[in-house]
Motif scaffolding. Structure first.
Motif, PDB file in Angstrom:
ATOM      1  N   ARG A   1      10.972   6.355  -3.386  1.00  0.00           N
ATOM      2  CA  ARG A   1      10.972   5.863  -2.010  1.00  0.00           C
ATOM      3  C   ARG A   1      12.081   6.505  -1.170  1.00  0.00           C
ATOM      4  O   ARG A   1      11.973   6.555   0.057  1.00  0.00           O
ATOM      5  CB  ARG A   1      11.141   4.341  -2.005  1.00  0.00           C
ATOM      6  CG  ARG A   1      10.008   3.582  -2.676  1.00  0.00           C
ATOM      7  CD  ARG A   1       8.697   3.780  -1.945  1.00  0.00           C
ATOM      8  NE  ARG A   1       7.613   3.016  -2.550  1.00  0.00           N
ATOM      9  CZ  ARG A   1       7.226   1.830  -2.139  1.00  0.00           C
ATOM     10  NH1 ARG A   1       7.838   1.247  -1.128  1.00  0.00           N
ATOM     11  NH2 ARG A   1       6.230   1.206  -2.740  1.00  0.00           N
ATOM     12  N   ASP A   2      13.127   6.995  -1.806  1.00  0.00           N
ATOM     13  CA  ASP A   2      14.311   7.453  -1.083  1.00  0.00           C
ATOM     14  C   ASP A   2      14.623   8.895  -1.453  1.00  0.00           C
ATOM     15  O   ASP A   2      14.569   9.277  -2.626  1.00  0.00           O
ATOM     16  CB  ASP A   2      15.497   6.543  -1.434  1.00  0.00           C
ATOM     17  CG  ASP A   2      16.744   6.900  -0.659  1.00  0.00           C
ATOM     18  OD1 ASP A   2      16.878   6.433   0.479  1.00  0.00           O
ATOM     19  OD2 ASP A   2      17.562   7.669  -1.206  1.00  0.00           O
ATOM     20  N   ALA A   3      14.976   9.717  -0.445  1.00  0.00           N
ATOM     21  CA  ALA A   3      15.257  11.130  -0.675  1.00  0.00           C
ATOM     22  C   ALA A   3      16.485  11.328  -1.552  1.00  0.00           C
ATOM     23  O   ALA A   3      16.536  12.254  -2.371  1.00  0.00           O
ATOM     24  CB  ALA A   3      15.435  11.849   0.658  1.00  0.00           C
ATOM     25  N   THR A   4      17.477  10.473  -1.399  1.00  0.00           N
ATOM     26  CA  THR A   4      18.690  10.592  -2.207  1.00  0.00           C
ATOM     27  C   THR A   4      18.391  10.308  -3.672  1.00  0.00           C
ATOM     28  O   THR A   4      18.857  11.008  -4.575  1.00  0.00           O
ATOM     29  CB  THR A   4      19.770   9.623  -1.693  1.00  0.00           C
ATOM     30  OG1 THR A   4      20.061   9.926  -0.324  1.00  0.00           O
ATOM     31  CG2 THR A   4      21.041   9.741  -2.520  1.00  0.00           C
ATOM     32  N   VAL A   5      17.597   9.285  -3.920  1.00  0.00           N
ATOM     33  CA  VAL A   5      17.203   8.949  -5.293  1.00  0.00           C
ATOM     34  C   VAL A   5      16.368  10.081  -5.890  1.00  0.00           C
ATOM     35  O   VAL A   5      16.493  10.404  -7.077  1.00  0.00           O
ATOM     36  CB  VAL A   5      16.429   7.618  -5.323  1.00  0.00           C
ATOM     37  CG1 VAL A   5      15.938   7.308  -6.730  1.00  0.00           C
ATOM     38  CG2 VAL A   5      17.301   6.477  -4.801  1.00  0.00           C
ATOM     39  N   LEU A   6      15.528  10.702  -5.079  1.00  0.00           N
ATOM     40  CA  LEU A   6      14.700  11.818  -5.539  1.00  0.00           C
ATOM     41  C   LEU A   6      15.564  12.978  -6.012  1.00  0.00           C
ATOM     42  O   LEU A   6      15.303  13.581  -7.062  1.00  0.00           O
ATOM     43  CB  LEU A   6      13.770  12.258  -4.410  1.00  0.00           C
ATOM     44  CG  LEU A   6      12.754  13.363  -4.699  1.00  0.00           C
ATOM     45  CD1 LEU A   6      11.864  13.005  -5.869  1.00  0.00           C
ATOM     46  CD2 LEU A   6      11.903  13.615  -3.459  1.00  0.00           C
ATOM     47  N   LEU A   7      16.607  13.306  -5.272  1.00  0.00           N
ATOM     48  CA  LEU A   7      17.521  14.370  -5.686  1.00  0.00           C
ATOM     49  C   LEU A   7      18.249  13.985  -6.975  1.00  0.00           C
ATOM     50  O   LEU A   7      18.396  14.812  -7.883  1.00  0.00           O
ATOM     51  CB  LEU A   7      18.536  14.657  -4.582  1.00  0.00           C
ATOM     52  CG  LEU A   7      19.646  15.667  -4.925  1.00  0.00           C
ATOM     53  CD1 LEU A   7      19.056  17.014  -5.329  1.00  0.00           C
ATOM     54  CD2 LEU A   7      20.597  15.835  -3.740  1.00  0.00           C
ATOM     55  N   GLU A   8      18.687  12.741  -7.063  1.00  0.00           N
ATOM     56  CA  GLU A   8      19.384  12.295  -8.276  1.00  0.00           C
ATOM     57  C   GLU A   8      18.440  12.316  -9.481  1.00  0.00           C
ATOM     58  O   GLU A   8      18.874  12.581 -10.608  1.00  0.00           O
ATOM     59  CB  GLU A   8      19.969  10.901  -8.071  1.00  0.00           C
ATOM     60  CG  GLU A   8      21.116  10.847  -7.065  1.00  0.00           C
ATOM     61  CD  GLU A   8      22.243  11.801  -7.433  1.00  0.00           C
ATOM     62  OE1 GLU A   8      22.656  11.822  -8.619  1.00  0.00           O
ATOM     63  OE2 GLU A   8      22.721  12.523  -6.546  1.00  0.00           O
ATOM     64  N   ALA A   9      17.158  12.031  -9.261  1.00  0.00           N
ATOM     65  CA  ALA A   9      16.187  12.103 -10.354  1.00  0.00           C
ATOM     66  C   ALA A   9      16.089  13.530 -10.875  1.00  0.00           C
ATOM     67  O   ALA A   9      15.981  13.752 -12.090  1.00  0.00           O
ATOM     68  CB  ALA A   9      14.822  11.610  -9.875  1.00  0.00           C
ATOM     69  N   PHE A  10      16.124  14.506  -9.979  1.00  0.00           N
ATOM     70  CA  PHE A  10      16.122  15.907 -10.422  1.00  0.00           C
ATOM     71  C   PHE A  10      17.381  16.212 -11.225  1.00  0.00           C
ATOM     72  O   PHE A  10      17.310  16.793 -12.324  1.00  0.00           O
ATOM     73  CB  PHE A  10      16.025  16.846  -9.216  1.00  0.00           C
ATOM     74  CG  PHE A  10      16.200  18.287  -9.588  1.00  0.00           C
ATOM     75  CD1 PHE A  10      15.137  19.020 -10.114  1.00  0.00           C
ATOM     76  CD2 PHE A  10      17.432  18.919  -9.445  1.00  0.00           C
ATOM     77  CE1 PHE A  10      15.306  20.350 -10.487  1.00  0.00           C
ATOM     78  CE2 PHE A  10      17.609  20.243  -9.811  1.00  0.00           C
ATOM     79  CZ  PHE A  10      16.540  20.959 -10.334  1.00  0.00           C
ATOM     80  N   LYS A  11      18.521  15.810 -10.733  1.00  0.00           N
ATOM     81  CA  LYS A  11      19.791  16.098 -11.426  1.00  0.00           C
ATOM     82  C   LYS A  11      19.858  15.376 -12.766  1.00  0.00           C
ATOM     83  O   LYS A  11      20.515  15.849 -13.701  1.00  0.00           O
ATOM     84  CB  LYS A  11      20.962  15.702 -10.527  1.00  0.00           C
ATOM     85  CG  LYS A  11      21.074  16.600  -9.297  1.00  0.00           C
ATOM     86  CD  LYS A  11      21.905  15.974  -8.187  1.00  0.00           C
ATOM     87  CE  LYS A  11      23.369  15.895  -8.539  1.00  0.00           C
ATOM     88  NZ  LYS A  11      24.173  15.444  -7.366  1.00  0.00           N
TER      89      LYS A  11
END
Length: 614
Positions: A267-277
């Motif tokens: 739902r959140d762009a920040t969480v999406l980036l953290e999921a990649f990392k």
């Protein structure tokens, strides 16, 4: 002798008849304004690895959610699941190293007369749905009629088709209401084909299927992948079809190499980036300049297990802008629109928010050879002369430029000019507010669908406030945003229009008068101008590449001269980040960007060093 004369006369009559004019020349492929690069007997596209290994899993991330596997209608949460393009196929497919060529996919060949008044597709006899049934002419007609009936976008896109009919065991003909439109055969080749027998059948629970409703029933397709499993709104996993009917087609060799492709939703762009990392996602395209500059400083990147790579975008131009809703009286005066551009502090935003990575959009076809520049000359000038009475006079004398706000002095000068234009347009400054003769205050709502937009909207609001324009920034949820945009219920939004090297009928949808008041169209600004319409037709009916380029530049120049939008920014490369488990061909397609995951493959040796996906 008499018989010979009769036969000769008959042959001459037939040669001049409409029937002869429709005589089929079956094609394996076609270019919009040029011959296709690949011959009928080509083995594979030049940019693929025909020996690419099959196997492995790739995990992709997306922001948002989904509530349907029905690609025909949008779900209540915005859109169907994005991976359905892996399941369904089109009649033709394009290559990634040509600007506008298409080759047979579900159709083994196609034909059209010299006047482009129709197109006929001949289906491959081996084409099969995943349940083993053949793909039929009836499926094609059903798909066309269904998409046109249930989607405003498709209804407009297929508006020139007057008839879809079966003309042979495996042949379907589409007849058009105009001649000379070279793009219409290609448009129909892009038709997504759906299984008629499946949609008219009954689901496992005994319910009759309804293609006008959302559904979470796994779809039946004909493509290289089928839906394996899903969590509604959160993830969907597709598996490669081992007995896929088209695996050995020349247009498919070296592609579709992963055993599984999984889409994960956040739902959140920040969480999406953290999921990649956190190694929950394998590959992502980075759209944030701030993230690209600072967001990937973490151990896996420093150790070389995560790779950042940019791929040039040569085939895709763009217009990205603040869209001013011309349906509202306050934006009808061009002086007001230009004043809003003068107020936009682009250089400050690019420096402080985007780390100076972007360039400002200065064309509706920014980044392409078909963008206008300088003053018109040659064929472009001749085209503009033909519509001189319908276009702004400055297109002949003054090249378009965006205001520059790269210093405090420049900012002040721009605001002074904006103030002058607003006063000229009848908006005086009284008690620090911009009002007209009726005492109405000039107000603007900047509508956003993500809190991330606010970091750009707020500096713009501050600049507009300095002009006495009462400005607000409103962020709404996805559903409300989609509904408001679809019904044109907004003052100003931010949007983007991708452009190709060969523009055509989509320009009517983007800027044409017929789309201006049609709810759900892509003419978000509400442009309805006879000069623009005339130039769109010159683009669509161009006879060769030179005329297409000249007509597109003329159209671009006129759109810019009206100041319909406040251009934003772009970056002419695709920024990608990936865990180092994959490989791609040594020679990448000129017009494909990263082309991930289509032509990539899972690399066991790299994965052994990086670690397998979880």
């Amino acid at each position: 002798m008499f018989r010979t004369i009769l036969l000769s006369l008959l042959a001459a009559c037939l040669a001049s008849s409409p029937l002869a004019a429709q005589e089929a020349r079956w094609r394996h492929g076609s270019g919009l304004l040029e011959e296709p690069k690949y011959p009928p007997d080509f083995k594979h596209f030049d940019y693929v690895n025909p020996n690419a290994p099959k196997g492995g899993l790739v995990r992709l991330g997306a922001q948002g959610t989904f509530d349907s596997f029905n690609i025909v209608v949008a779900g209540v949460k915005g859109a169907p699941e994005q991976g359905l393009g892996l399941v369904y196929e089109t009649l033709t497919t394009s290559s990634l190293d040509e600007p506008s060529a298409s080759y047979g996919l579900l159709a083994e060949s196609f034909s059209y007369p010299e006047d482009y008044s129709s197109v006929t597709f001949r289906l491959r006899p081996e084409a099969r749905w995943h349940d083993g049934k053949p793909v039929t002419a009836e499926d094609v007609i059903f798909s066309f009629e269904t998409l046109k009936e249930n989607s405003p976008t498709y209804a407009f896109y297929y508006a020139n088709v007057t008839k879809a009919e079966k003309v042979g065991e495996r042949e379907v003909r589409f007849t058009f209401d105009e001649k000379g439109n070279r793009e219409l055969p290609q448009i129909m080749g892009q038709l997504l084909v759906l299984p008629k027998h499946w949609w008219e059948g009954t689901a496992p629970d005994g319910r009759k299927r309804d293609i006008t409703q959302t559904t979470l029933e796994p779809p039946l397709g004909s493509g290289p992948y089928r839906l394996k499993s899903f969590e509604a709104g959160r993830s969907a996993t597709y598996e490669r079809v081992k007995d896929y009917w088209g695996a050995n087609l020349n247009v498919n060799v070296g592609q579709h190499n992963f055993d599984e492709i999984r889409n994960e939703y956040y739902r959140d762009a920040t969480v999406l980036l953290e999921a990649f990392k956190g190694d929950r996602i394998d590959f992502r395209t980075e759209n944030s300049a701030r993230n690209w500059a600072t967001g990937y400083d973490f151990p896996a990147r420093r150790e070389g297990r995560v790779i950042l790579e940019e791929f040039p975008l040569r085939a895709t131009g763009v217009m990205q802008a603040f869209v001013l809703n011309l349906r509202r009286d306050k934006f009808k005066d061009q002086r007001v629109r230009r004043a809003l551009n003068l107020a936009f502090p682009y250089e400050e935003i690019n420096k402080t928010i985007f780390s100076g990575q972007y360039e400002r959009v200065s064309s509706y076809f920014h980044g392409l050879e078909i963008a206008s520049s300088g003053l018109p000359e040659g064929q472009e000038l001749a085209i503009l002369e033909s519509v001189r009475d319908k276009v702004p006079p400055q297109v002949f004398t003054t090249p378009y430029t965006n205001p520059v706000s790269d210093s405090p002095t420049a900012i002040r000068e721009n605001l002074r000019e904006a103030d002058r234009l607003l006063r000229e347009a009848g908006w005086e400054l009284k008690d620090r507010r911009r009002v007209n003769a009726k005492g109405e205050t000039l107000t603007i709502e900047l509508l956003a669908d993500s809190p991330n937009d606010e970091r750009v909207f707020l500096p713009y609001k501050a600049a507009l406030d300095r002009l006495g324009i009462v400005t607000s920034v409103r962020t709404v949820d996805d559903v409300q945003y989609v509904n408001r945009v679809r019904s044109f219920d907004f003052d100003v939004i931010s949007s983007v229009w991708p452009e190709s090297l060969s523009p055509g009928n989509e320009q009517r949808e983007y800027w044409g008068s017929q789309a201006a008041q049609r709810e759900g169209s892509r003419n978000l600004a509400g442009i309805a101008d006879p000069g623009v319409d005339a130039l769109i037709d010159r683009v669509i009916f161009a006879k060769d590449r030179a005329e297409l380029v000249a007509a597109t530049k003329a159209l671009d120049r006129v759109l810019l001269a009206h100041d319909y939008m406040v251009p934003q920014w772009t970056y002419l490369k695709q920024r990608t980040a990936r865990w180092d488990r994959f490989s791609h061909p040594e020679t990448m397609p000129r017009y494909g960007g990263a082309a991930f995951p289509t032509i990539w493959w899972y690399d066991e040796a790299k994965a052994a060093k990086t670690g397998a996906p979880r």
